[in-house]
Design a protein around this motif. Structure first.
Motif, short mmCIF file in Angstrom:
data_model
loop_
_atom_site.label_atom_id
_atom_site.label_comp_id
_atom_site.label_asym_id
_atom_site.label_seq_id
_atom_site.Cartn_x
_atom_site.Cartn_y
_atom_site.Cartn_z
N PRO A 16 0.89 -0.92 -0.05
CA PRO A 16 0.06 0.20 -0.01
C PRO A 16 0.74 1.13 0.15
O PRO A 16 1.94 1.27 0.68
CB PRO A 16 -0.83 -0.18 1.25
CG PRO A 16 0.00 -1.11 2.28
CD PRO A 16 0.56 -1.98 1.30
N TYR A 17 0.46 2.20 -0.85
CA TYR A 17 1.11 3.71 -0.94
C TYR A 17 0.48 4.33 0.13
O TYR A 17 -0.56 5.05 -0.07
CB TYR A 17 0.79 4.13 -2.27
CG TYR A 17 1.01 3.25 -3.44
CD1 TYR A 17 2.44 2.77 -3.65
CD2 TYR A 17 0.11 2.86 -4.09
CE1 TYR A 17 2.59 1.88 -4.72
CE2 TYR A 17 0.46 1.92 -5.27
CZ TYR A 17 1.66 1.45 -5.56
OH TYR A 17 1.84 0.69 -6.67
N GLU A 18 1.28 4.55 1.39
CA GLU A 18 0.50 5.11 2.63
C GLU A 18 1.93 6.05 3.09
O GLU A 18 2.31 5.57 4.34
CB GLU A 18 0.12 4.06 3.51
CG GLU A 18 -0.61 4.77 4.77
CD GLU A 18 -1.19 3.63 5.60
OE1 GLU A 18 -1.86 3.97 6.53
OE2 GLU A 18 -0.53 2.42 5.35
N PRO A 19 2.10 7.09 2.55
CA PRO A 19 3.24 8.05 3.01
C PRO A 19 2.70 8.64 4.19
O PRO A 19 1.43 8.84 4.19
CB PRO A 19 3.61 8.95 1.97
CG PRO A 19 2.17 8.95 1.13
CD PRO A 19 1.63 7.69 1.15
N PRO A 20 3.65 9.41 4.84
CA PRO A 20 3.01 10.30 6.07
C PRO A 20 2.13 11.28 5.55
O PRO A 20 2.39 12.15 4.42
CB PRO A 20 4.23 10.56 6.77
CG PRO A 20 5.34 9.67 6.30
CD PRO A 20 5.06 9.10 4.96
N ARG A 21 1.08 11.62 6.36
CA ARG A 21 0.26 12.48 5.76
C ARG A 21 0.64 13.93 5.55
O ARG A 21 0.34 14.61 4.57
CB ARG A 21 -1.01 12.73 6.90
CG ARG A 21 -2.19 13.52 6.69
CD ARG A 21 -3.04 12.99 5.44
NE ARG A 21 -3.57 14.17 4.73
CZ ARG A 21 -4.31 13.85 3.53
NH1 ARG A 21 -4.42 12.62 3.17
NH2 ARG A 21 -5.15 14.56 3.09
N GLU A 22 1.80 14.44 6.50
CA GLU A 22 2.43 15.60 6.33
C GLU A 22 2.96 15.79 4.75
O GLU A 22 3.11 16.82 4.43
CB GLU A 22 3.29 16.18 7.17
CG GLU A 22 4.48 15.20 7.30
CD GLU A 22 4.61 13.94 8.05
OE1 GLU A 22 5.74 13.37 8.41
OE2 GLU A 22 3.24 13.51 8.29
N PRO A 28 -9.51 4.45 -3.59
CA PRO A 28 -8.97 3.88 -2.38
C PRO A 28 -8.30 4.83 -1.37
O PRO A 28 -7.57 5.67 -1.71
CB PRO A 28 -7.97 2.62 -2.71
CG PRO A 28 -7.44 3.35 -4.01
CD PRO A 28 -8.48 4.09 -4.66
N LEU A 29 -8.65 4.42 -0.05
CA LEU A 29 -7.72 5.14 0.89
C LEU A 29 -6.40 4.79 1.00
O LEU A 29 -6.17 3.47 0.46
CB LEU A 29 -8.48 5.14 2.43
CG LEU A 29 -9.72 5.76 2.65
CD1 LEU A 29 -10.28 5.27 4.07
CD2 LEU A 29 -9.55 7.15 2.52
N PRO A 30 -5.30 5.48 1.39
CA PRO A 30 -3.79 5.11 1.28
C PRO A 30 -3.72 3.57 1.74
O PRO A 30 -2.85 2.99 0.82
CB PRO A 30 -3.22 6.34 1.84
CG PRO A 30 -4.06 7.35 1.72
CD PRO A 30 -5.32 6.99 1.77
N THR A 86 -4.67 0.76 -0.84
CA THR A 86 -4.15 0.88 -2.02
C THR A 86 -3.66 -0.63 -2.71
O THR A 86 -3.76 -0.57 -3.89
CB THR A 86 -3.34 1.91 -2.25
OG1 THR A 86 -2.29 1.98 -1.40
CG2 THR A 86 -3.96 3.25 -2.21
N HIS A 87 -3.29 -1.48 -1.75
CA HIS A 87 -2.92 -2.75 -2.25
C HIS A 87 -3.92 -3.49 -2.81
O HIS A 87 -3.88 -4.38 -3.41
CB HIS A 87 -2.07 -3.51 -1.09
CG HIS A 87 -3.03 -3.77 0.19
ND1 HIS A 87 -3.34 -2.63 1.00
CD2 HIS A 87 -3.30 -5.04 0.84
CE1 HIS A 87 -4.23 -3.20 1.98
NE2 HIS A 87 -4.37 -4.48 1.63
N ILE A 88 -4.96 -3.36 -2.23
CA ILE A 88 -6.40 -4.01 -2.75
C ILE A 88 -6.72 -3.37 -3.99
O ILE A 88 -7.00 -4.06 -4.83
CB ILE A 88 -7.47 -3.74 -1.64
CG1 ILE A 88 -7.21 -4.27 -0.28
CG2 ILE A 88 -8.98 -4.45 -2.18
CD1 ILE A 88 -8.19 -4.26 0.69
N ARG A 136 4.49 9.12 -5.14
CA ARG A 136 5.31 9.90 -4.84
C ARG A 136 5.57 10.24 -3.51
O ARG A 136 6.95 10.49 -3.36
CB ARG A 136 4.91 11.27 -5.91
CG ARG A 136 6.04 12.50 -5.96
CD ARG A 136 6.87 11.98 -6.95
NE ARG A 136 7.91 13.20 -7.11
CZ ARG A 136 8.97 13.06 -8.03
NH1 ARG A 136 9.11 11.98 -8.48
NH2 ARG A 136 9.74 14.09 -7.99
N GLY A 137 4.65 10.36 -2.60
CA GLY A 137 5.03 10.41 -1.35
C GLY A 137 5.91 9.48 -0.89
O GLY A 137 6.73 9.57 0.03
#
Length: 765
Positions: free
Chosen positions: A512-518, A530-532, A535-537, A562-563
């Protein structure tokens, strides 16, 4: 909005640059000015020794296994010679046993019901130059097959481009069967001819259908109007040179045809003597399609005392070219004796006087890193540390991973052994007998540490061989990002004074592409996206065809990706700043390398590990070593099989005999390196082969696709049906490496695109 600083001397001006939408990953319309942030650091330059001029670009005598042989104006495939392998359809080499003697003749045993050939019709055999004759009702071109059945009551169906040409009942003994090639069946470039045998038998304890000695394709009158020679004269013979080269004697009436892309301002250099005459012809795909005769570059009588010539190839520079060297004269003449036949390109190279000595090596490996994402300074948000390192490094702009999945790619570069050999294509294991880079460095006194956020990079799969310290971090922990990985690796090494080898492997830019929110600013999730953390789903649904994402979804997911690259950028800053504070940075070799790419629906899929297109296998490769390498770029294609030998070379560690790759230092120093074949692999047996701007994908199965990356960088148009010079060049180079993949060593044999003299000698060619 983003702030760009533009520095000129002591003046600093601040400008606001208007960006696009928060989720856009497109390059800005006006590229940003590339300058260091803050005080300007001194330029990093490796010492440059005096230069030498090098001329030889490609040794054509050494390339003789790849040259198409012509006799009396027709293509000759001699199945008694191993060099015939280049005409066998890719993926079908196991269906043949070449060079077998049967009833006083040497040919190829057909070990299956179906075998195929790829036969070029170009140059003076271009179909447009050989039309059918309506008056005599004869075809312009014809084919002959000399064979002997190894089964009673044998028959064979001959197909041309998968259309039936003839069904032949074979009598006992040797026979030469001729067939017309109607104009509607032939096209310029490679043509596929297939033989399908009715029955299978046995020969020498193995399955066999027939033995084939020769396949000939040429003008109809020459193929059907002449009888085969009782004892055919070899088209050429070779006399080895004690110093490693060879002298080639080309028989009268014979030609060697090379398929290549000459360099800019190239020249054909010949040192030739003999009797009769010598002719050199050149033609392009456009000539073959439009029915233009080849250009005559040289045509003169030969002299027994010899002659040296240089022929200008400037007009053919960068153009896929068919180059034919033909010996003329009667059969009694000796033909042409070639002492030198080479493509020359004058270029100046620095003499390599780098100080080889142990120094720290730190490799930040990034799973899911695409080259286009890291090498385009116009993309936003910027990756400031990576961009700074790019300016200070030797950048390989066209580096290819050895696979599009993590474990094979890790294993391939660390062991410098191709995936089919170490059997990790399907994510299995590296054999204990392989020697990994850390094992090589251990002999030079290195302390070696591996920290990986991919838990599959472990001892069980053999990827931790040779490391003193090893730590795998599960992705579901609180400290699994790239910064944490780098910190853990450095923490293990910092108490020790030995030279370091750190392999920090991170996989942030994967779903999942889940970088820090900031890092995402005001990015909003589009409706249906999808929510971050899910994203793997999304990737799985795209891959299985359950979802076709919209352009808005793709922009959003690419922004999340990119994040994750921004996190990698932070990790690189952590690595470089720690080394700088310790006073170890500028003596060290720091490598940033992608392990594989990531797909975003360019070819109907997402994620990675499923195809061999550019987005999956073209990866960043930067080597920062200011004491050894001046900042610059290499535009020639390279693959990661050569990375371990390059690092070993730079620190003076001998490369193990098992390694198949070779150091890239000569490529780095060469402003116009000779052609290279680079390869990438999939677990289903598929392969991608790249030479220059030309790419062939073989598989799954026998499927083939050919792309011209210069005109079609997105690989949207398959040009295989058009065939041509570049396709023959790729097929030939790939054929050699498939046939000998378990024994192939670039340091001795070169690549299939630039064979060294040892290859032909070792193969008895």
């Amino acid at each position: 909005m983003s702030v760009r600083r533009i520095g000129r001397g002591l003046a600093l001006l601040a400008m606001l640059a208007v960006g696009g939408s928060a989720c856009s990953d497109d390059a800005a319309e006006v590229p940003p000015v590339e300058v260091p942030q803050g005080p300007v650091a001194p330029t990093l330059m490796a010492p440059v020794a005096r230069v030498e001029t090098t001329d030889r670009w490609l040794d054509l005598i050494a390339q003789r296994p790849s040259a198409v042989v012509m006799r009396d104006g027709g293509v000759l495939v001699d199945l008694g010679r191993r060099s015939a392998s280049k005409h066998l359809a890719l993926g079908q080499h196991d269906e043949w046993r070449l060079g077998v003697e049967v009833d006083d003749r040497v040919g190829g045993i057909v070990r299956g019901r179906t075998v195929s050939f790829d036969l070029p019709l170009d140059g003076e055999l271009s179909p447009a130059l050989n039309p059918d004759d309506p008056e005599t009702e004869t075809s312009g071109l014809a084919m002959a097959i000399t064979l002997r059945p190894l089964v009673e009551d044998q028959s064979v169906t001959v197909l041309w481009e998968e259309k039936p040409l003839a069904h032949l009942r074979l009598s006992e003994g040797w026979q030469r069967r001729t067939l017309s090639l109607p104009a509607e069946l032939v096209h310029p470039g490679d043509n596929r001819m297939r033989l399908h045998f009715r029955r299978m038998g046995e020969h020498g304890g193995e399955p066999a259908a027939a033995v084939v000695t020769r396949v000939e394709v040429g003008r109809h009158d020459l193929i059907t109007g002449t009888l085969p020679e009782a004892e055919p004269v070899p088209p050429f013979t070779v006399e080895p040179d004690p110093e490693g080269g060879a002298t080639l004697e080309l028989a009268a009436g014979s030609s060697l045809v090379y398929y290549l892309v000459p360099p800019r301002r190239g020249r054909l250099r010949l040192d030739v003597r003999g009797q009769g005459s010598l002719q050199v012809l050149a033609s392009s795909d456009a000539d073959h399609r439009e029915g233009r005769r080849p250009s005559v570059l040289f045509e003169e009588p030969l002299r027994p005392a010899g002659d040296r010539r240089e022929l200008d190839l400037t007009a053919w520079g960068g153009v896929p070219t068919r180059l034919e060297i033909r010996a003329g004269g009667s059969k009694g003449d000796s033909g042409a004796v070639l002492r030198v036949a080479e493509i020359a390109a004058r270029r100046s190279q620095p003499l390599d006087q780098r100080p080889r000595a142990p120094r720290d090596i730190l490799v930040l490996a990034v799973e899911g890193a695409r080259a286009d994402e890291l090498f385009d300074p116009g993309r936003r948000p910027s990756l400031e540390t990576i961009e700074t390192m790019r300016r200070e490094s030797m950048v390989f702009e066209r580096a290819y991973a050895v696979g599009s999945a993590a474990v094979p790619s890790h294993a391939g570069w660390l062991s410098s052994v191709a995936p089919p050999v170490h059997l990790t294509v399907r994510g299995t294991f590296v054999a204990d007998g392989q020697v990994l880079l850390p094992e090589t460095l251990s002999r030079a006194g290195y302390l070696r540490a591996l920290v990986s956020s991919n838990s599959y990079v472990d001892e069980e799969r053999g990827l931790a061989q040779g490391f003193d310290l090893h730590q795998a971090i599960r992705r579901d922990t609180d400290e699994d990002d790239a910064v944490a990985v780098v910190r853990r690796g450095l923490a293990q090494l910092e108490p020790h004074s030995e030279h370091w080898f750190l392999y920090a492997n991170v996989n942030d830019p994967q779903a999942p592409y889940e970088p820090p929110r900031e890092l995402l600013g005001d990015l909003q999730t589009p409706a249906g996206a999808p929510l971050p953390h899910l994203t793997h789903i999304w990737v799985g649904r795209v891959y299985t065809g359950k979802l076709e994402p919209s352009a808005e979804e793709l922009r959003y997911v690419r922004r999340l990706y990119r994040g994750e690259l921004q996190v990698v950028d932070r990790a690189l800053e952590e690595l470089l700043s720690t080394l700088r504070e310790a006073g170890r940075l500028d003596d060290a070799i720091v490598v940033l390398v992608g392990i594989h790419g990531e797909e975003f629906f360019e070819h109907g899929s997402a994620g990675h590990g499923r195809n061999l297109h550019e987005e999956s296998i073209r990866v960043p490769l930067l080597i920062r070593a200011p004491k050894l390498l001046a900042p610059g770029k290499v535009t020639a294609p390279v693959d990661l099989l050569d990375l371990a030998p390059t690092l070993a070379d730079l620190v003076g560690a001998p490369a193990p005999d098992l390694w198949q790759g070779e150091s890239l230092v000569p490529v780095i120093d060469d402003p116009q390196p000779p052609p290279r074949l680079v390869l990438a692999y999939l677990g289903d047996g598929s392969r991608a082969a790249v030479i220059g701007d030309h790419k062939l994908i073989l598989g799954p199965g026998l499927r083939q696709r050919y792309f011209d990356l210069r005109s079609d960088p997105g690989e949207l148009t398959d040009l295989q049906a058009e065939g041509g010079v570049a396709l023959r060049m790729l097929r030939t180079a790939l054929a050699w490496q498939i046939l000998h993949q378990e024994r192939w060593k670039r340091a001795r044999w070169g690549t299939g695109a630039n064979l060294r003299p040892a290859f032909a000698m070792d193969q008895g060619m």
